[in-house]
Write a protein that holds these residues in place. Structure first.
Motif, PDB file in Angstrom:
ATOM      1  N   PRO A 282       0.982  -1.237  -0.086  1.00 31.39           N
ATOM      2  CA  PRO A 282       0.051   0.156  -0.006  1.00 31.39           C
ATOM      3  C   PRO A 282       0.984   1.193   0.002  1.00 31.39           C
ATOM      4  O   PRO A 282       1.731   1.151   0.826  1.00 31.39           O
ATOM      5  N   PRO A 283       0.683   2.039  -0.894  1.00 32.26           N
ATOM      6  CA  PRO A 283       1.434   3.451  -0.897  1.00 32.26           C
ATOM      7  C   PRO A 283       1.409   4.204   0.427  1.00 32.26           C
ATOM      8  O   PRO A 283       2.040   4.991   0.798  1.00 32.26           O
ATOM      9  N   THR A 284       0.408   3.929   1.278  1.00 36.19           N
ATOM     10  CA  THR A 284       0.519   4.463   2.628  1.00 36.19           C
ATOM     11  C   THR A 284       1.776   4.050   3.447  1.00 36.19           C
ATOM     12  O   THR A 284       1.706   4.847   4.201  1.00 36.19           O
ATOM     13  N   MET A 285       2.114   3.007   3.106  1.00 39.92           N
ATOM     14  CA  MET A 285       3.185   2.647   3.763  1.00 39.92           C
ATOM     15  C   MET A 285       4.385   3.614   3.377  1.00 39.92           C
ATOM     16  O   MET A 285       5.347   3.846   4.284  1.00 39.92           O
ATOM     17  N   MET A 286       4.469   3.823   2.272  1.00 36.74           N
ATOM     18  CA  MET A 286       5.508   4.916   1.835  1.00 36.74           C
ATOM     19  C   MET A 286       5.187   6.171   2.609  1.00 36.74           C
ATOM     20  O   MET A 286       6.279   6.815   2.837  1.00 36.74           O
ATOM     21  N   SER A 287       4.131   6.462   2.898  1.00 39.65           N
ATOM     22  CA  SER A 287       3.961   7.759   3.404  1.00 39.65           C
ATOM     23  C   SER A 287       4.359   7.811   4.678  1.00 39.65           C
ATOM     24  O   SER A 287       4.915   8.711   5.347  1.00 39.65           O
ATOM     25  N   ASP A 288       3.920   6.290   5.499  1.00 38.91           N
ATOM     26  CA  ASP A 288       4.191   6.309   6.810  1.00 38.91           C
ATOM     27  C   ASP A 288       5.886   6.431   7.247  1.00 38.91           C
ATOM     28  O   ASP A 288       6.163   7.034   7.935  1.00 38.91           O
ATOM     29  N   LEU A 289       6.561   5.852   6.035  1.00 41.67           N
ATOM     30  CA  LEU A 289       8.167   5.823   6.387  1.00 41.67           C
ATOM     31  C   LEU A 289       8.607   7.587   5.978  1.00 41.67           C
ATOM     32  O   LEU A 289       9.530   7.759   6.886  1.00 41.67           O
TER      33      LEU A 289
END
Length: 344
Positions: A282-289
């Motif tokens: 999920p792209p949201t994981m990149m946002s979290d990172l």
């Protein structure tokens, strides 16, 4: 005249009878005790047998999954023949050096060192490339070719242990050792600019890249960290795929790759490239990172049509990399008061 004393024969018989009674008594007591013990065990099994069996079943399943996890994460033989045939950079007209590296645990791995022409090699940035969890470095040559031509990088393509022609078997600690050996190799090269080293990782390689950059901290050799479509950690991916995995403690994960924690230690400039059409991570994981990244200079760029494996083909992909590397170069490794550079 009758004797007033019993004969030896009668005394022997009486003694034997007494001993027999004692033995019979002891055997009876022992039998009752054993019977009680057996009855107790049967009662416990009747009352709690299902629970015991369930516990043993759970332990067996967890143990099996723990040892089977490598097969769920590492795919060195996909596609078929990936361990047999590895395409070389020369097939794409790229000048390269075949390198053999030795990790700390003595595992031997291979790498392709794709080098700019002699007139540019010593001044060009050098990108240390960590790929995903399937295939081999030959499958990344077209991406490396674009980094070579469009960005002007020297590129060190690293083959993990257990992949391609490298020896050993993949595991989290082993991949970290492979990364460190690759970094040490670049520091041993005096024909490149060691102040312009870039660590790059995609998918699983992103976790390896983040761990290496985090372990280096403030480092004059590390110019930038670039990661693409990577995850927060294996437990986070497990929770995404299996909702019940939320209750499983991290200790039960053989491979963890906790990038969400490691990225907080990163101090080098960091560029995160996120494909918004990624159906795997999920792209949201990149946002979290990005939000948790410890670097004072960090940037996330998104690509609406970028899929998990093909974001690197998106329009503007190499332009963003060039602008970010140029920015960090002109600011002396990104030493600026701004947290997020503006790449116009």
């Amino acid at each position: 005249m009758p004797s007033s004393l019993p004969s030896d024969r009668h005394m022997g018989f009486s003694s034997a009878e007494t001993v027999g009674r004692i033995l019979t008594f002891l055997l009876w007591k022992f039998w009752k005790l054993c019977g009680a013990a057996v009855l107790f065990l049967i009662l416990i099994y009747w009352m709690y047998g299902t629970v015991i069996i369930l516990i043993l079943l759970i332990v067996t399943v967890i143990g099996g999954l723990y040892h089977y996890q490598d097969s769920l994460l590492y795919f060195p033989e996909q596609p078929e023949s990936s361990r047999v045939f590895v395409q070389t950079p020369s097939s794409l007209g790229l000048p390269f050096e075949l390198v053999t590296l030795t990790a700390k645990d003595k595992t031997s791995i291979v790498a392709y060192f794709i080098k700019q022409p002699p007139t540019a090699m010593s001044t060009a940035p050098t990108l240390l490339y960590f790929h995903g969890n399937a295939g081999n470095i030959g499958h990344r040559l077209h991406n490396a070719q674009a980094l070579y031509h469009h960005c002007g990088f020297n590129v060190l393509l690293v083959e993990y242990r257990g992949y391609g022609k490298s020896h050993g078997s993949p595991c989290e600690s082993g991949l970290y050792q492979d990364a460190q050996a690759s970094w040490d190799f670049l520091l041993s090269r005096h024909d490149i600019d060691q102040s312009k080293l870039i660590i790059f990782g995609r998918s699983l390689g992103g976790a390896v890249a983040i761990h290496l950059a985090a372990s280096l901290g403030h480092n004059d050799h590390l110019m930038a960290l670039i990661v693409e479509n990577t995850f927060c950690g294996i437990p986070h991916m497990a929770q995404l795929m299996f909702p019940g995995a939320t209750a499983i403690p991290h200790i039960f994960f053989k491979n963890q790759f906790l990038s969400i924690s490691e990225i907080r230690k990163v101090r080098s400039p960091a560029l995160l490239l996120s494909g918004l059409a990624d159906q795997l991570i999920p792209p949201t994981m990149m946002s979290d990172l990005y939000q948790n990244c410890g670097s004072r200079v960090k940037l996330i760029e998104t690509f609406p049509g970028g899929t998990h494996n093909c974001t690197w083909t998106s329009f503007g992909y190499y332009d963003y990399i060039n602008k970010f590397v140029g920015f960090t170069s002109h600011t002396g490794g990104g030493k600026t008061d701004s947290d997020e550079p503006e790449l116009n």
